[in-house]
Design an enzyme around this catalytic site. Structure first.
Site, mmCIF file in Angstrom:
data_model
loop_
_atom_site.group_PDB
_atom_site.id
_atom_site.type_symbol
_atom_site.label_atom_id
_atom_site.label_comp_id
_atom_site.label_asym_id
_atom_site.label_seq_id
_atom_site.Cartn_x
_atom_site.Cartn_y
_atom_site.Cartn_z
ATOM 1 N N ASP A 177 0.852 -1.191 0.000
ATOM 2 C CA ASP A 177 0.000 0.000 0.000
ATOM 3 C C ASP A 177 0.890 1.245 0.000
ATOM 4 O O ASP A 177 1.890 1.317 0.709
ATOM 5 C CB ASP A 177 -0.901 -0.016 1.237
ATOM 6 C CG ASP A 177 -2.036 0.988 1.146
ATOM 7 O OD1 ASP A 177 -3.200 0.561 1.050
ATOM 8 O OD2 ASP A 177 -1.755 2.213 1.174
ATOM 9 N N GLY A 208 -15.683 3.476 3.390
ATOM 10 C CA GLY A 208 -14.298 3.900 3.220
ATOM 11 C C GLY A 208 -13.593 3.305 2.012
ATOM 12 O O GLY A 208 -12.377 3.456 1.884
ATOM 13 N N GLN A 209 -14.322 2.634 1.128
ATOM 14 C CA GLN A 209 -13.655 2.146 -0.097
ATOM 15 C C GLN A 209 -13.382 3.336 -1.008
ATOM 16 O O GLN A 209 -14.314 4.061 -1.385
ATOM 17 C CB GLN A 209 -14.522 1.106 -0.821
ATOM 18 C CG GLN A 209 -13.805 0.502 -2.022
ATOM 19 C CD GLN A 209 -14.634 -0.557 -2.762
ATOM 20 O OE1 GLN A 209 -15.776 -0.831 -2.413
ATOM 21 N NE2 GLN A 209 -14.026 -1.139 -3.795
ATOM 22 N N SER A 210 -12.111 3.525 -1.353
ATOM 23 C CA SER A 210 -11.754 4.671 -2.194
ATOM 24 C C SER A 210 -11.330 4.238 -3.594
ATOM 25 O O SER A 210 -11.391 5.040 -4.527
ATOM 26 C CB SER A 210 -10.627 5.483 -1.538
ATOM 27 O OG SER A 210 -9.490 4.677 -1.347
ATOM 28 N N HIS A 246 -10.281 -5.261 -3.552
ATOM 29 C CA HIS A 246 -8.978 -5.501 -2.940
ATOM 30 C C HIS A 246 -9.143 -5.887 -1.485
ATOM 31 O O HIS A 246 -10.079 -5.460 -0.816
ATOM 32 C CB HIS A 246 -8.077 -4.269 -3.043
ATOM 33 C CG HIS A 246 -8.692 -3.009 -2.503
ATOM 34 N ND1 HIS A 246 -9.625 -2.277 -3.204
ATOM 35 C CD2 HIS A 246 -8.514 -2.354 -1.329
ATOM 36 C CE1 HIS A 246 -9.989 -1.221 -2.501
ATOM 37 N NE2 HIS A 246 -9.345 -1.247 -1.343
ATOM 38 N N HIS A 265 -7.054 -5.774 2.077
ATOM 39 C CA HIS A 265 -5.892 -5.276 2.806
ATOM 40 C C HIS A 265 -5.373 -6.404 3.703
ATOM 41 O O HIS A 265 -6.162 -7.053 4.394
ATOM 42 C CB HIS A 265 -6.285 -4.124 3.733
ATOM 43 C CG HIS A 265 -6.813 -2.906 3.053
ATOM 44 N ND1 HIS A 265 -6.083 -1.739 2.939
ATOM 45 C CD2 HIS A 265 -8.006 -2.654 2.472
ATOM 46 C CE1 HIS A 265 -6.820 -0.820 2.323
ATOM 47 N NE2 HIS A 265 -7.996 -1.345 2.026
HETATM 48 P P1 DGP Z 1 -9.629 1.467 0.292
HETATM 49 O O1 DGP Z 1 -9.726 2.687 1.119
HETATM 50 O O2 DGP Z 1 -10.069 0.206 1.017
HETATM 51 O O3 DGP Z 1 -10.286 1.623 -1.060
HETATM 52 O O4 DGP Z 1 -8.078 1.257 0.044
HETATM 53 C C1 DGP Z 1 -7.382 1.758 -1.062
HETATM 54 C C2 DGP Z 1 -5.939 1.714 -0.700
HETATM 55 O O5 DGP Z 1 -5.196 1.889 -1.889
HETATM 56 C C3 DGP Z 1 -5.475 2.808 0.255
HETATM 57 O O6 DGP Z 1 -5.005 2.207 1.447
HETATM 58 C C4 DGP Z 1 -4.338 3.513 -0.457
HETATM 59 C C5 DGP Z 1 -4.004 2.578 -1.584
HETATM 60 N N1 DGP Z 1 -3.596 3.239 -2.815
HETATM 61 C C6 DGP Z 1 -4.255 4.229 -3.480
HETATM 62 N N2 DGP Z 1 -3.584 4.576 -4.591
HETATM 63 C C7 DGP Z 1 -2.493 3.759 -4.635
HETATM 64 C C8 DGP Z 1 -1.413 3.629 -5.560
HETATM 65 O O7 DGP Z 1 -1.318 4.317 -6.575
HETATM 66 N N3 DGP Z 1 -0.464 2.676 -5.266
HETATM 67 C C9 DGP Z 1 -0.544 1.882 -4.149
HETATM 68 N N4 DGP Z 1 0.440 1.002 -3.954
HETATM 69 N N5 DGP Z 1 -1.551 1.976 -3.267
HETATM 70 C C10 DGP Z 1 -2.516 2.906 -3.510
#
Ligand code: DGP
Length: 115
Positions: free
Chosen positions: A32, A95-97, A102, A104
């Site tokens: 992440d 909180g899904q962005s 995916h 975690h």
């Molecule tokens: P969520 O909030 O569950 O949708 O988690 C999305 C996660 O993705 C957040 O913890 C940050 C990560 N993230 C967002 N953009 C990128 C990226 O460009 N590269 C990586 N490695 N992680 C990313």
């Protein structure tokens, strides 16, 4: 509707770099970019699914099996001694962005103390 321009789709196409932990024909696991634990890794299917509901409803049995195999192999590679947390945020309200399914994987000694 799956948005082909979400950041994980770009990572899968190689348009955004990632620090890969595990990769095969069906699964990619990478660190992440904004870690919230000592170890913070994301596991994603290569198929286009917006969230865990979409994935479990619409992915084939073979894809689902391959995903969980990749998940387990990722955990094994990380050497977490069977101590880790899994989270799959589903929907913006939770909180899904990034709207590509995916999971975690997070591991941190301080998790012993809190929820
Ligand atoms: P969520 O909030 O569950 O949708 O988690 C999305 C996660 O993705 C957040 O913890 C940050 C990560 N993230 C967002 N953009 C990128 C990226 O460009 N590269 C990586 N490695 N992680 C990313």
């Amino acid at each position: 509707m799956y948005d082909k321009n979400n950041v994980f789709a770009k990572i899968l196409r190689g348009e955004i770099p990632n620090k890969t932990v595990y990769s095969d024909d069906n699964v990619l696991a990478f660190y992440d970019v904004a870690p919230r634990a000592r170890v913070h890794v994301l596991v994603i299917p290569r198929g286009e699914y917006t969230d865990i509901l979409d994935f479990t409803k619409n992915a084939s049995a073979a894809e689902q099996q391959a995903f969980w195999n990749g998940f387990r192999k990722t955990v094994e590679k990380l050497n977490l001694d069977n101590n880790f947390r899994t989270i799959a945020n589903t929907g913006r309200g939770a909180g899904q962005s990034v709207m590509h399914f995916h999971i975690h994987i997070m591991s941190d000694e301080r998790f012993q103390e809190d929820f």
